[in-house]
Design a protein around this motif. Structure first.
Motif, PDB file in Angstrom:
ATOM      1  N   ASN A  68      25.799  11.350 -29.014  1.00  0.00           N
ATOM      2  CA  ASN A  68      25.936  11.900 -30.364  1.00  0.00           C
ATOM      3  C   ASN A  68      27.265  11.487 -30.989  1.00  0.00           C
ATOM      4  O   ASN A  68      27.338  11.209 -32.196  1.00  0.00           O
ATOM      5  CB  ASN A  68      25.818  13.429 -30.338  1.00  0.00           C
ATOM      6  N   ARG A  71      26.893   7.985 -32.178  1.00  0.00           N
ATOM      7  CA  ARG A  71      26.041   7.939 -33.374  1.00  0.00           C
ATOM      8  C   ARG A  71      26.876   8.251 -34.609  1.00  0.00           C
ATOM      9  O   ARG A  71      26.758   7.591 -35.652  1.00  0.00           O
ATOM     10  CB  ARG A  71      24.887   8.934 -33.247  1.00  0.00           C
ATOM     11  N   GLU A  72      27.742   9.255 -34.509  1.00  0.00           N
ATOM     12  CA  GLU A  72      28.605   9.623 -35.621  1.00  0.00           C
ATOM     13  C   GLU A  72      29.625   8.534 -35.917  1.00  0.00           C
ATOM     14  O   GLU A  72      29.900   8.210 -37.082  1.00  0.00           O
ATOM     15  CB  GLU A  72      29.306  10.945 -35.318  1.00  0.00           C
ATOM     16  N   TYR A  74      29.448   5.295 -35.392  1.00  0.00           N
ATOM     17  CA  TYR A  74      28.842   4.130 -36.031  1.00  0.00           C
ATOM     18  C   TYR A  74      28.290   4.453 -37.414  1.00  0.00           C
ATOM     19  O   TYR A  74      28.253   3.577 -38.298  1.00  0.00           O
ATOM     20  CB  TYR A  74      27.735   3.560 -35.140  1.00  0.00           C
ATOM     21  N   SER A  75      27.874   5.687 -37.618  1.00  0.00           N
ATOM     22  CA  SER A  75      27.272   6.044 -38.901  1.00  0.00           C
ATOM     23  C   SER A  75      28.260   5.934 -40.056  1.00  0.00           C
ATOM     24  O   SER A  75      27.868   5.644 -41.189  1.00  0.00           O
ATOM     25  CB  SER A  75      26.693   7.463 -38.840  1.00  0.00           C
ATOM     26  N   GLY A  78      27.914   2.733 -41.486  1.00  0.00           N
ATOM     27  CA  GLY A  78      26.571   2.400 -41.914  1.00  0.00           C
ATOM     28  C   GLY A  78      25.656   1.856 -40.839  1.00  0.00           C
ATOM     29  O   GLY A  78      24.598   1.292 -41.138  1.00  0.00           O
ATOM     30  N   THR A  80      23.122   2.577 -37.886  1.00  0.00           N
ATOM     31  CA  THR A  80      22.295   3.680 -37.387  1.00  0.00           C
ATOM     32  C   THR A  80      21.386   3.279 -36.231  1.00  0.00           C
ATOM     33  O   THR A  80      20.857   4.141 -35.537  1.00  0.00           O
ATOM     34  CB  THR A  80      21.419   4.246 -38.521  1.00  0.00           C
ATOM     35  N   ASN A  81      21.210   1.983 -36.032  1.00  0.00           N
ATOM     36  CA  ASN A  81      20.316   1.514 -34.967  1.00  0.00           C
ATOM     37  C   ASN A  81      21.117   1.244 -33.696  1.00  0.00           C
ATOM     38  O   ASN A  81      21.674   0.165 -33.517  1.00  0.00           O
ATOM     39  CB  ASN A  81      19.579   0.253 -35.407  1.00  0.00           C
TER      40      ASN A  81
END
Length: 210
Positions: A68, A71-72, A74-75, A78, A80-81
């Motif tokens: 998690n 994920r944050e 990298y988000s 931009g 998300t994959n």
């Protein structure tokens, strides 16, 4: 054996043992900054270093928390994959990364040329900048040691044949220093060097060599 253990690690045979899930995240190119409480030894910089997973089995909560977190991270840029490892094996040699630099935490987080997500990875006193991840097709079972140590030459030679490049979710090349400029080292280096010079040369300017 004792003499070999006392010798400093040589470039090309270097290895470090990390806990899971951090070890696999590094080898899979997801983790780009390895946090330590101590700076990277000089013989590690600009070298590939083997990554070994420690024997402690990670619990599901830790794995979920770290996935998690990334994920944050990298988000914010931009991305998300993200394909996370299917397994987090322990007591195995996983692969290698290249340590291209080492910064203090405050230097990393304030280095504006870096993507925001990379800067957010900084969580500890010293940040090892990692590139060029490679993983072993078949992880090699072995015991690890503390700090940076020498990987047995036979193991290193056999393992090198099983390495495969890894393309992470957002591959990034850290801006390397200008090797022609001795002061172009890393963020903060110029200020640190000038401070050291000011403390070292307290004699009148007439006593200095030109």
């Amino acid at each position: 054996m004792s003499k070999q253990q006392q010798q400093p690690p040589k470039a090309g045979d270097l290895c470090i043992t990390l806990h899971q899930p951090w070890a696999s995240l590094l080898v899979h190119g997801i983790k780009r900054v390895e946090g330590r409480s101590w700076p990277a030894p000089l013989n590690v910089l600009s070298e590939h270093i083997w990554i070994h997973a420690a024997s402690k089995v990670p619990d599901a909560a830790t794995i979920e928390a770290m996935e998690n977190f990334y994920r944050e991270v990298y988000s914010v840029d931009g991305v998300t994959n993200i394909k996370f490892p299917e397994h987090y094996p322990v007591s195995v040699l996983l692969g290698s990364v290249k340590v291209v630099g080492c910064l203090k935490l405050e230097e990393l987080v304030s280095w504006e040329v870096l993507p925001q997500g990379v800067r957010l990875e900084g969580q500890t006193d010293y940040c090892w900048l990692c590139e060029d991840p490679k993983k072993l097709v078949v992880p090699f079972q072995m015991r690890g040691w503390l700090k940076v140590y020498n990987l047995e030459k036979r193991i290193a030679a056999d393992a090198a044949r099983g390495l495969r490049p890894v393309l992470g979710p957002a591959p990034f090349k850290f801006p390397l220093p200008d090797l022609s400029d001795a002061r172009s080292l890393q963020p903060g280096s110029l200020q640190n060097m000038l401070s050291q010079e000011a403390g070292s040369f307290k004699e009148p300017s007439s006593n200095k060599k030109g």
